[in-house]
Scaffold this motif. Structure first.
Motif, mmCIF file in Angstrom:
data_model
loop_
_atom_site.group_PDB
_atom_site.id
_atom_site.type_symbol
_atom_site.label_atom_id
_atom_site.label_comp_id
_atom_site.label_asym_id
_atom_site.label_seq_id
_atom_site.Cartn_x
_atom_site.Cartn_y
_atom_site.Cartn_z
ATOM 1 N N ALA A 178 -59.021 -26.991 28.468
ATOM 2 C CA ALA A 178 -58.516 -28.316 29.320
ATOM 3 C C ALA A 178 -58.345 -29.697 28.259
ATOM 4 C CB ALA A 178 -59.511 -29.032 30.436
ATOM 5 N N LEU A 179 -58.851 -29.437 27.374
ATOM 6 C CA LEU A 179 -58.757 -30.779 26.240
ATOM 7 C C LEU A 179 -58.240 -30.429 24.920
ATOM 8 C CD1 LEU A 179 -62.467 -32.131 26.215
ATOM 9 C CD2 LEU A 179 -60.441 -32.865 27.476
ATOM 10 N N PHE A 180 -58.052 -29.399 24.555
ATOM 11 C CA PHE A 180 -57.501 -28.741 23.131
ATOM 12 C C PHE A 180 -56.152 -28.071 23.332
ATOM 13 C CE2 PHE A 180 -62.239 -29.584 22.980
ATOM 14 C CZ PHE A 180 -62.060 -30.423 21.878
ATOM 15 N N ASP A 181 -55.333 -28.026 22.320
ATOM 16 C CA ASP A 181 -54.219 -27.214 22.205
ATOM 17 C C ASP A 181 -54.708 -25.692 21.730
ATOM 18 O OD1 ASP A 181 -54.735 -27.252 19.428
ATOM 19 O OD2 ASP A 181 -52.887 -28.976 19.051
ATOM 20 N N VAL A 182 -53.867 -24.912 21.877
ATOM 21 C CA VAL A 182 -54.093 -23.600 21.719
ATOM 22 C C VAL A 182 -54.678 -23.353 20.232
ATOM 23 C CG1 VAL A 182 -53.055 -21.111 21.314
ATOM 24 C CG2 VAL A 182 -52.354 -22.485 23.031
ATOM 25 N N ARG A 183 -54.375 -23.490 19.190
ATOM 26 C CA ARG A 183 -54.759 -23.248 17.898
ATOM 27 C C ARG A 183 -56.258 -23.969 17.654
ATOM 28 N NH1 ARG A 183 -51.691 -26.524 12.785
ATOM 29 N NH2 ARG A 183 -52.217 -28.539 13.425
ATOM 30 N N THR A 184 -56.285 -25.156 18.359
ATOM 31 C CA THR A 184 -57.638 -25.769 18.109
ATOM 32 C C THR A 184 -58.673 -25.201 19.007
ATOM 33 O OG1 THR A 184 -56.263 -27.892 17.863
ATOM 34 C CG2 THR A 184 -58.649 -28.031 18.469
ATOM 35 N N ARG A 185 -58.221 -24.670 20.139
ATOM 36 C CA ARG A 185 -59.261 -23.660 21.079
ATOM 37 C C ARG A 185 -59.772 -22.697 20.152
ATOM 38 N NH1 ARG A 185 -55.354 -22.747 25.935
ATOM 39 N NH2 ARG A 185 -54.716 -24.854 26.403
ATOM 40 N N ALA A 186 -58.875 -21.977 19.256
ATOM 41 C CA ALA A 186 -59.626 -20.784 18.555
ATOM 42 C C ALA A 186 -60.312 -21.451 17.264
ATOM 43 C CB ALA A 186 -58.529 -20.141 17.987
ATOM 44 N N PHE A 187 -59.977 -22.474 16.881
ATOM 45 C CA PHE A 187 -60.659 -23.162 15.712
ATOM 46 C C PHE A 187 -62.229 -23.680 16.211
ATOM 47 C CE2 PHE A 187 -62.140 -27.330 14.009
ATOM 48 C CZ PHE A 187 -62.024 -26.983 12.387
ATOM 49 N N ASN A 188 -62.151 -24.246 17.561
ATOM 50 C CA ASN A 188 -63.436 -24.865 18.053
ATOM 51 C C ASN A 188 -64.484 -23.510 18.449
ATOM 52 O OD1 ASN A 188 -62.180 -27.292 18.598
ATOM 53 N ND2 ASN A 188 -61.987 -27.223 20.511
ATOM 54 N N ASN A 189 -63.833 -22.240 18.691
ATOM 55 C CA ASN A 189 -64.733 -21.155 19.359
ATOM 56 C C ASN A 189 -65.493 -20.444 17.853
ATOM 57 O OD1 ASN A 189 -64.410 -21.058 21.837
ATOM 58 N ND2 ASN A 189 -62.422 -19.960 21.716
ATOM 59 N N VAL A 190 -64.809 -20.765 16.660
ATOM 60 C CA VAL A 190 -65.510 -20.565 15.493
ATOM 61 C C VAL A 190 -66.970 -21.098 15.342
ATOM 62 C CG1 VAL A 190 -65.286 -20.368 12.974
ATOM 63 C CG2 VAL A 190 -63.435 -19.764 14.293
ATOM 64 N N PHE A 191 -66.689 -22.387 15.580
ATOM 65 C CA PHE A 191 -67.890 -23.190 15.430
ATOM 66 C C PHE A 191 -68.962 -23.132 16.594
ATOM 67 C CE2 PHE A 191 -64.936 -25.096 12.617
ATOM 68 C CZ PHE A 191 -65.872 -25.579 11.571
ATOM 69 N N TYR A 192 -68.191 -22.897 17.781
ATOM 70 C CA TYR A 192 -69.030 -22.622 19.136
ATOM 71 C C TYR A 192 -70.018 -21.493 18.846
ATOM 72 C CZ TYR A 192 -70.160 -21.782 23.997
ATOM 73 O OH TYR A 192 -70.909 -21.416 25.139
ATOM 74 N N TRP A 193 -69.494 -20.271 18.488
ATOM 75 C CA TRP A 193 -70.298 -18.926 18.406
ATOM 76 C C TRP A 193 -70.999 -19.224 16.854
ATOM 77 C CZ3 TRP A 193 -70.853 -16.936 22.550
ATOM 78 C CH2 TRP A 193 -69.718 -16.686 23.371
ATOM 79 N N GLY A 194 -70.659 -20.133 16.035
ATOM 80 C CA GLY A 194 -71.399 -20.229 14.882
ATOM 81 C C GLY A 194 -72.550 -20.900 14.966
ATOM 82 N N ALA A 195 -72.325 -22.126 16.009
ATOM 83 C CA ALA A 195 -73.656 -22.750 16.434
ATOM 84 C C ALA A 195 -75.013 -21.872 16.922
ATOM 85 C CB ALA A 195 -73.219 -24.160 17.061
ATOM 86 N N GLN A 196 -74.366 -20.949 17.639
ATOM 87 C CA GLN A 196 -75.363 -19.943 18.225
ATOM 88 C C GLN A 196 -76.241 -19.251 17.190
ATOM 89 O OE1 GLN A 196 -74.390 -17.780 21.570
ATOM 90 N NE2 GLN A 196 -73.003 -19.385 22.440
ATOM 91 N N MET A 197 -75.790 -19.079 15.972
ATOM 92 C CA MET A 197 -76.763 -18.508 14.920
ATOM 93 C C MET A 197 -77.565 -19.689 14.533
ATOM 94 S SD MET A 197 -74.140 -16.197 12.357
ATOM 95 C CE MET A 197 -73.060 -17.592 12.433
ATOM 96 N N GLY A 198 -77.396 -20.927 14.292
ATOM 97 C CA GLY A 198 -78.103 -21.957 14.142
ATOM 98 C C GLY A 198 -79.143 -22.043 15.296
ATOM 99 N N GLY A 199 -78.710 -22.179 16.367
ATOM 100 C CA GLY A 199 -79.719 -22.175 17.644
ATOM 101 C C GLY A 199 -80.661 -21.371 17.858
ATOM 102 N N SER A 200 -80.428 -20.120 17.392
ATOM 103 C CA SER A 200 -81.239 -18.896 17.939
ATOM 104 C C SER A 200 -82.208 -19.090 16.682
ATOM 105 C CB SER A 200 -80.725 -17.766 17.385
ATOM 106 O OG SER A 200 -79.788 -17.515 18.588
ATOM 107 N N ILE A 201 -81.722 -19.525 15.462
ATOM 108 C CA ILE A 201 -82.924 -19.545 14.326
ATOM 109 C C ILE A 201 -83.927 -20.716 14.500
ATOM 110 C CG2 ILE A 201 -83.101 -20.350 11.832
ATOM 111 C CD1 ILE A 201 -80.363 -18.691 11.292
ATOM 112 N N MET A 202 -83.241 -21.969 15.007
ATOM 113 C CA MET A 202 -84.287 -23.105 15.288
ATOM 114 C C MET A 202 -85.319 -22.724 16.417
ATOM 115 S SD MET A 202 -81.703 -26.376 14.790
ATOM 116 C CE MET A 202 -80.550 -25.740 15.965
ATOM 117 N N MET A 203 -84.998 -22.251 17.503
ATOM 118 C CA MET A 203 -85.606 -21.936 18.361
ATOM 119 C C MET A 203 -86.462 -20.957 18.236
ATOM 120 S SD MET A 203 -86.873 -22.785 21.432
ATOM 121 C CE MET A 203 -85.630 -24.023 22.001
#
Length: 299
Positions: free
Chosen positions: A88-113
């Protein structure tokens, strides 16, 4: 290529029989020639029927009932986050860009928790409750930020023009929010799986608990997609997600308090650092080669 890499990485896993924890305990395993306790030498029909009975009991198991809201909420938010935030907020290429960091953040979240749940305190129950408290605080803050962001647009009032990652400051805030959603997802599911693992040390029970978790999780995800498809408002969907996750934390805290045992408690056969079929021996005072079990009763 990604799937090939996943399969290759499994070759680096240690043999479960060689895994020894820091406190000297071994993990519980079942070999192909060692039937599970609940299905020892059964016929195929009786094995299936017995497993059906055991799985059915989960539906009335108070521990699973306390865990069910967390299972249900753990993938429920994907629909809102992917469709009503990223798309709803981002254009197509930025959605793909965002998802790299969305799923990348999950690695950090798992390590911290994971660190909080395994290393933060010497008492296991305290670690679980501490992780639950931290996650509740972080989760409510993130959903609160999401609510503030959601007030800027709706189904009837789409966000235009779509954001691109080259825009600078207008992009940063929504991008950071979306990435923290990924962080929260990993932290939340790490706590859920850790809780399941802390309830029991029996492999057959854990497999049923994990199946229950994934089944209820998938049901929640399916319902979330249907809700979005019926045209529920963006704010309405956010509030549903916020309430579902918020309501799960007190129930998780109760479950952790009542079921998590301290390391070494519960009479687990593996807590001695030996497999359940192994026996330690001590030399005889007479110097002979007779093996004497260390579990002999005192005279």
């Amino acid at each position: 290529m990604r799937h090939v890499a996943r399969h290759l990485l499994t070759l680096l896993l240690s043999n479960p029989d060689s895994v020894v924890r820091d406190d000297g305990t071994r993990v519980r395993t079942h070999t192909s020639h060692e039937p599970l306790p609940s299905t020892s030498n059964p016929s195929l029909f009786s094995a299936l029927f017995g497993e059906f009975i055991q799985v059915s009991k989960l539906l009335v198991d108070w521990r699973m009932l306390l865990l069910a809201p967390s299972c249900f909420a753990s993938n429920f938010f994907y629909t809102y986050q992917f469709n009503n935030v990223n798309a709803a907020l981002f254009d197509v290429r930025t959605r793909a860009f965002n998802n790299v960091f969305y799923w990348g953040a999950q690695m950090g979240g798992s390590i911290m928790m994971g660190y909080v749940l395994d290393k933060s305190h010497k008492r296991r129950r305290i670690r679980g409750l501490l992780g639950c408290g931290i996650l509740a605080t972080v989760g409510m803050a993130i959903w609160g930020g999401g609510f503030a962001n959601q007030l800027r647009y709706s189904r009837a009032r789409p966000f235009e023009p779509k954001l691109d990652f080259t825009l600078g400051r207008p992009f940063v805030g929504p991008f950071a929010l979306y990435v923290t959603y990924g962080l929260l997802d990993a932290m939340y599911q790490t706590l859920c799986y850790w809780t399941i693992g802390a309830i029991s040390s029996e492999p057959d029970e854990l497999s049923r608990y994990s199946g229950f978790y994934k089944g209820v999780q998938s049901a929640g995800a399916a319902i979330a997609w249907h809700i979005d498809n019926t045209g529920v408002s963006f704010v309405g969907e956010l509030l549903i997600n916020w309430v579902l996750m918020g309501a799960s934390f007190p129930l998780l805290a109760i479950l952790l308090t009542l079921t998590v045992k301290e390391d070494g408690d519960g009479g687990d056969p593996c807590e001695s650092g030996l497999q359940h079929h192994e026996m330690a021996t001590i030399p005889s005072k007479l110097g002979d080669a007779t093996n004497v079990p260390t579990t002999m009763a005192k005279e």
